[in-house]
Every structure is written in structure tokens, then in C-alpha cells.
Design a protein around this motif. Structure first.
Motif, short mmCIF file in Angstrom:
data_model
loop_
_atom_site.label_atom_id
_atom_site.label_comp_id
_atom_site.label_asym_id
_atom_site.label_seq_id
_atom_site.Cartn_x
_atom_site.Cartn_y
_atom_site.Cartn_z
N ILE A 1 0.86 -1.18 0.00
CA ILE A 1 0.00 0.00 0.00
C ILE A 1 0.90 1.23 0.00
N LEU B 1 4.08 -3.95 4.45
CA LEU B 1 3.14 -4.53 5.43
C LEU B 1 3.71 -5.85 5.94
N GLU C 1 -1.44 -11.60 3.66
CA GLU C 1 -2.72 -11.01 3.30
C GLU C 1 -3.84 -11.98 3.65
N VAL D 1 -1.54 -6.14 8.35
CA VAL D 1 -1.77 -4.70 8.26
C VAL D 1 -0.75 -3.86 9.04
N ALA E 1 -7.83 -0.80 6.88
CA ALA E 1 -8.42 -2.01 6.33
C ALA E 1 -9.75 -2.28 7.03
N TYR F 1 -8.09 -4.08 1.98
CA TYR F 1 -6.88 -3.34 2.33
C TYR F 1 -6.94 -2.07 1.50
N SER G 1 -5.74 0.82 -0.49
CA SER G 1 -4.44 0.93 -1.18
C SER G 1 -3.65 2.18 -0.79
#
Length: 173
Positions: A11, A20, A24, A126, A137, A152, A154
């Protein structure tokens, strides 16, 4: 100690790519467990919220405009979402969260702090490595601990898609 997966440039934060920590989380996954702190410093885990649909609204800091607006928006939505728990997760200290909620009149959202060990941040992918903040998020988890919505954002300074999260929560009831 196991090092968390790093996702470089996953991001941006104020236009700058950030890394991050953690994998994910995707729709269909089992919701990862975590331990965060309630405003009274008591631990809160995934199991503590079992049996209801949960919206995890993740923000970098309640003391910023978008995070403030996001938490207020989910507080409004939560007032009419019977059977849905909304938790706002940030790395703000529990004392600051409690003070902010009191000043903002937040009654339908529980704020929890991930400041101690980034348990939620790494479990849900995150945690921003460079800033030790959480990326913006939204996750919706059903009664069976299955992820039914994952967003999430961006660019961390942008708003999430509130409508999609609320719709996913309603469908999971």
C-alpha cells in the motif's frame, strides 16, 4: 521468534510505498487469532467475540481525520446492525482510545489497542513496518470465524468502502 512475511509496496501512506508485515487475509480464510487490549487493559481475542458477526475496522490512529470519520461512520452503522460487533483496531494507547471515544460520543464500537505487540497487525497483514502503525483495512468475520469481506485500502489516507463492509456483515447474519 518467527519473522512475519513482508509485503513491500503493498500500500502507500501519503503517496509513499510502505511494507506490510504478515500475510494477506482473503475472503474464505479462517480468521486469524490475535490478542489486543481493551480500554481497561484486559486482553481481547478472536474467541472473545465468537458467536456474532464482527467488523474489524482497522485505522492508523484515531487522532487523524479519516480514522476519526471511519470510526464515527461504523459507530452509526453499528447502531442498526443487531448481532454485529464492531471493533476498531489501532496502535493508539488504550487510554487515548478511551478518551477519544468519550469525546466523540462513540457508544456502538469497541476500540482495541494493538500497541503492545502488533498481534492483530501481523495476523491480518496490516502492520506497517516503517511506521509501526496499522494500515487502513476492514475485515468482516462471520459467526464461524470465516472471513467474508477483506479490504486493504491501497492508500492509507483514503476511506474504505463502507457500504461493501456493511453489506457483507448483513449477509453474514
Amino acid at each position: 521468534m518467527v519473522l512475519a512475511q513482508e509485503r513491500e509496496g503493498a500500500i502507500t501512506f501519503k503517496g509513499n510505498p510502505v511494507t506490510l508485515l504478515g500475510s494477506e487475509v482473503k475472503v474464505g480464510d479462517s480468521a486469524p487469532d490475535f490478542t489486543v487490549l481493551a480500554n481497561d487493559l484486559s486482553p481481547v481475542t478472536l474467541a472473545d467475540t465468537k458467536g456474532s458477526v464482527r467488523i474489524f475496522s482497522v485505522v492508523p490512529s484515531l487522532d487523524t481525520g479519516v480514522c476519526d470519520a471511519q470510526t464515527r461512520r461504523f459507530n452509526e452503522e453499528a447502531a442498526s446492525l443487531e448481532g454485529v460487533q464492531v471493533l476498531t483496531v489501532s496502535v493508539d494507547l488504550p487510554f487515548a482510545q478511551k478518551r477519544w471515544c468519550g469525546a466523540a460520543g462513540i457508544e456502538h464500537v469497541q476500540t482495541v489497542s494493538d500497541h503492545r505487540d502488533l498481534s492483530f497487525g501481523e495476523a491480518y497483514g496490516v502492520a506497517i513496518k516503517e511506521l509501526r502503525l496499522l494500515a487502513r483495512a476492514v475485515f468482516v468475520v462471520d459467526k464461524d470465524d470465516r472471513v467474508v469481506h477483506a479490504e486493504y485500502v491501497s492508500e492509507a489516507t483514503n476511506h474504505p468502502d463502507y457500504e461493501s463492509a456493511v453489506e457483507a456483515a448483513k449477509k453474514a447474519l
